[in-house]
Write a protein that holds these residues in place. Structure first.
Motif, PDB file in Angstrom:
ATOM      1  N   CYS A 189       0.836  -1.181   0.000  1.00  0.00           N
ATOM      2  CA  CYS A 189       0.000   0.000   0.000  1.00  0.00           C
ATOM      3  C   CYS A 189       0.878   1.241   0.000  1.00  0.00           C
ATOM      4  O   CYS A 189       1.755   1.403   0.844  1.00  0.00           O
ATOM      5  CB  CYS A 189      -0.895  -0.060   1.236  1.00  0.00           C
ATOM      6  SG  CYS A 189      -1.586   1.482   1.732  1.00  0.00           S
ATOM      7  N   SER A 255      -0.039   7.498  -8.397  1.00  0.00           N
ATOM      8  CA  SER A 255      -1.161   7.291  -7.485  1.00  0.00           C
ATOM      9  C   SER A 255      -1.552   5.830  -7.351  1.00  0.00           C
ATOM     10  O   SER A 255      -1.184   4.981  -8.156  1.00  0.00           O
ATOM     11  CB  SER A 255      -2.356   8.135  -7.921  1.00  0.00           C
ATOM     12  OG  SER A 255      -2.670   7.848  -9.257  1.00  0.00           O
ATOM     13  N   GLN A 256      -2.282   5.572  -6.280  1.00  0.00           N
ATOM     14  CA  GLN A 256      -2.783   4.231  -6.018  1.00  0.00           C
ATOM     15  C   GLN A 256      -4.184   4.336  -5.423  1.00  0.00           C
ATOM     16  O   GLN A 256      -4.413   5.113  -4.498  1.00  0.00           O
ATOM     17  CB  GLN A 256      -1.859   3.512  -5.027  1.00  0.00           C
ATOM     18  CG  GLN A 256      -2.206   2.039  -4.869  1.00  0.00           C
ATOM     19  CD  GLN A 256      -1.448   1.396  -3.730  1.00  0.00           C
ATOM     20  OE1 GLN A 256      -1.383   1.945  -2.639  1.00  0.00           O
ATOM     21  NE2 GLN A 256      -0.874   0.230  -3.985  1.00  0.00           N
ATOM     22  N   ASN A 257      -5.090   3.568  -5.981  1.00  0.00           N
ATOM     23  CA  ASN A 257      -6.457   3.522  -5.454  1.00  0.00           C
ATOM     24  C   ASN A 257      -6.627   2.275  -4.609  1.00  0.00           C
ATOM     25  O   ASN A 257      -6.309   1.186  -5.060  1.00  0.00           O
ATOM     26  CB  ASN A 257      -7.464   3.453  -6.600  1.00  0.00           C
ATOM     27  CG  ASN A 257      -7.519   4.749  -7.367  1.00  0.00           C
ATOM     28  OD1 ASN A 257      -7.663   5.824  -6.786  1.00  0.00           O
ATOM     29  ND2 ASN A 257      -7.357   4.651  -8.672  1.00  0.00           N
ATOM     30  N   THR A 258      -7.092   2.452  -3.389  1.00  0.00           N
ATOM     31  CA  THR A 258      -7.417   1.283  -2.573  1.00  0.00           C
ATOM     32  C   THR A 258      -8.815   1.496  -2.018  1.00  0.00           C
ATOM     33  O   THR A 258      -9.404   2.560  -2.218  1.00  0.00           O
ATOM     34  CB  THR A 258      -6.435   1.112  -1.388  1.00  0.00           C
ATOM     35  OG1 THR A 258      -6.631   2.208  -0.487  1.00  0.00           O
ATOM     36  CG2 THR A 258      -4.996   1.079  -1.840  1.00  0.00           C
ATOM     37  N   THR A 262      -7.630   7.177  -2.183  1.00  0.00           N
ATOM     38  CA  THR A 262      -6.574   7.341  -3.173  1.00  0.00           C
ATOM     39  C   THR A 262      -5.369   8.045  -2.549  1.00  0.00           C
ATOM     40  O   THR A 262      -5.536   9.018  -1.826  1.00  0.00           O
ATOM     41  CB  THR A 262      -7.089   8.186  -4.364  1.00  0.00           C
ATOM     42  OG1 THR A 262      -8.230   7.534  -4.900  1.00  0.00           O
ATOM     43  CG2 THR A 262      -6.026   8.319  -5.445  1.00  0.00           C
ATOM     44  N   THR A 263      -4.193   7.509  -2.795  1.00  0.00           N
ATOM     45  CA  THR A 263      -2.966   8.189  -2.387  1.00  0.00           C
ATOM     46  C   THR A 263      -2.311   8.700  -3.656  1.00  0.00           C
ATOM     47  O   THR A 263      -2.153   7.939  -4.618  1.00  0.00           O
ATOM     48  CB  THR A 263      -2.015   7.210  -1.686  1.00  0.00           C
ATOM     49  OG1 THR A 263      -2.729   6.576  -0.635  1.00  0.00           O
ATOM     50  CG2 THR A 263      -0.803   7.927  -1.123  1.00  0.00           C
ATOM     51  N   ARG A 264      -1.967   9.980  -3.658  1.00  0.00           N
ATOM     52  CA  ARG A 264      -1.393  10.530  -4.875  1.00  0.00           C
ATOM     53  C   ARG A 264      -0.195  11.419  -4.537  1.00  0.00           C
ATOM     54  O   ARG A 264      -0.247  12.215  -3.614  1.00  0.00           O
ATOM     55  CB  ARG A 264      -2.450  11.332  -5.630  1.00  0.00           C
ATOM     56  CG  ARG A 264      -2.001  11.787  -7.000  1.00  0.00           C
ATOM     57  CD  ARG A 264      -3.131  12.411  -7.806  1.00  0.00           C
ATOM     58  NE  ARG A 264      -4.067  11.419  -8.324  1.00  0.00           N
ATOM     59  CZ  ARG A 264      -5.371  11.416  -8.084  1.00  0.00           C
ATOM     60  NH1 ARG A 264      -5.911  12.346  -7.343  1.00  0.00           N
ATOM     61  NH2 ARG A 264      -6.148  10.480  -8.589  1.00  0.00           N
TER      62      ARG A 264
END
Ligand SMILES: [Zn+2]
Length: 338
Positions: A189, A255-258, A262-264
């Protein structure tokens, strides 16, 4: 602390001084800091458009940036911009206030600061080396010259097979769309990764506003990809983390969607500062190639003994344990999907 020059780097300083014997000149150092020693592998000349006046000097940025990349790419180990040198008139072997500003900028590039040299011809060639601590504290340090003083491999060039492997990696690299297995996705993550390395980010804090790049979008994009490539390969190959990279004008967003959101991270390339900058948690930080992998390794190495000793964890320990478990899993082949 001391400086060790390769015979080639030292010859380059002498050659540059000789060539411009009647004026000021200077150059940049490429190398590596290791266990209290600054190893200068190469000294880069300031370029045809550099300006040297008594209280002012400016390198030919386009030229030095180009040559730094070209030269560093030849070597097997990752060379960094670790400092600079310039000549002073007469016997003046301390820094001017203009020099302070420049030195402080270089000291920001590395957690150990930078090195800065002054050459005087009074009447013989004399080099004085200083260590520049952050923000700008000087201490005079000794230097030696000799390839035999370098650790094994630091002066080695990439081998033909290394180039072949790189060519393969780069030519088969399909943009930034990295596919990971379900099992890896569950663990890796981006938000916890950033939380884990955040205590180590302080020394990369960038106080000034990011200066807008003069480069066009394509050039900014190329430069950012070049900068980010190492860490993106680390995310995909070693950390098992799926991220997407999108281009927003001159910026790149990783970025990463979980399910938790979203973390960007936004990245920019600052031509004026000659480095990458990214935003995290509302603050700006300088970014160099491979920074995330470097800080991650540091976090793992420093925190691991605590874990073994059963000591109480500080904030972020949960994320760290997850990562350690995950990495151990990789090592044991548990997450191997083939
Ligand atoms: Zn000066």
């Amino acid at each position: 602390m001391k400086v060790v020059f390769s015979t080639r780097a030292f010859a380059a300083i002498l050659a540059e001084t000789t060539e411009k014997i009647k004026t000021e000149t200077g150059g940049l150092f490429l190398g590596k800091y290791k266990d209290g020693i600054w190893y200068v592998v190469e000294a880069i000349d300031p370029g045809p458009k550099s300006v040297f006046e008594v209280a002012y000097f400016e390198y030919d940025r386009a030229y030095t940036q180009h040559l730094i990349r070209k030269t560093a790419n030849l070597y097997a180990s990752k060379l960094e911009l670790i400092g600079l040198w310039h000549r002073h008139p007469g016997s003046f072997d301390i820094f001017s206030s203009t020099d302070d500003e420049t030195n402080a900028k270089y000291a920001k590039l590395n957690e150990h600061g930078a090195i800065s040299g002054l050459v005087n011809i009074d009447p013989d060639f004399r080099l004085t080396m200083y260590h520049v601590d952050k923000p700008c504290r000087y201490s005079k340090i000794k230097y030696e010259v000799g390839d035999e003083l370098f650790p094994a491999g630091l002066l080695a060039l990439k081998k033909p097979d290394d180039f072949k492997a790189l060519m393969k990696k780069l030519s088969t690299y399909k943009g930034f769309d990295m596919q990971q297995t379900e099992k890896q996705r569950k663990h890796a993550c981006l938000a916890s990764f950033m939380k884990m390395i955040s205590p180590y980010l302080d020394s990369y804090a960038c106080m000034n506003a990011i200066s807008e790049s003069d480069m066009d979008e394509q050039k900014s994009k190329d430069r950012l990809i070049e900068l980010l490539l190492d860490d993106l390969i680390f995310f995909a190959d070693e950390a098992g983390m799926e991220v997407t990279v999108a281009q927003h004008g001159k910026y790149a967003a990783v970025s990463q969607n979980t399910t938790e959101g979203t973390t960007r991270l936004y990245f920019a390339y600052s031509e004026k500062d000659d480095q990458g900058v990214f935003e995290y948690g509302g603050k700006n930080y300088f970014y160099k190639a491979g920074l995330f992998k470097e800080l991650f390794t540091k976090a793992v190495n420093e925190k691991q003994p605590d874990k073994n000793a059963g000591a109480a964890h500080t904030n972020g320990g949960g994320a760290l344990n997850g990562w350690l478990k995950f990495l151990t899993g990789i090592k044991n082949g548990e997450t191997d999907d083939e």
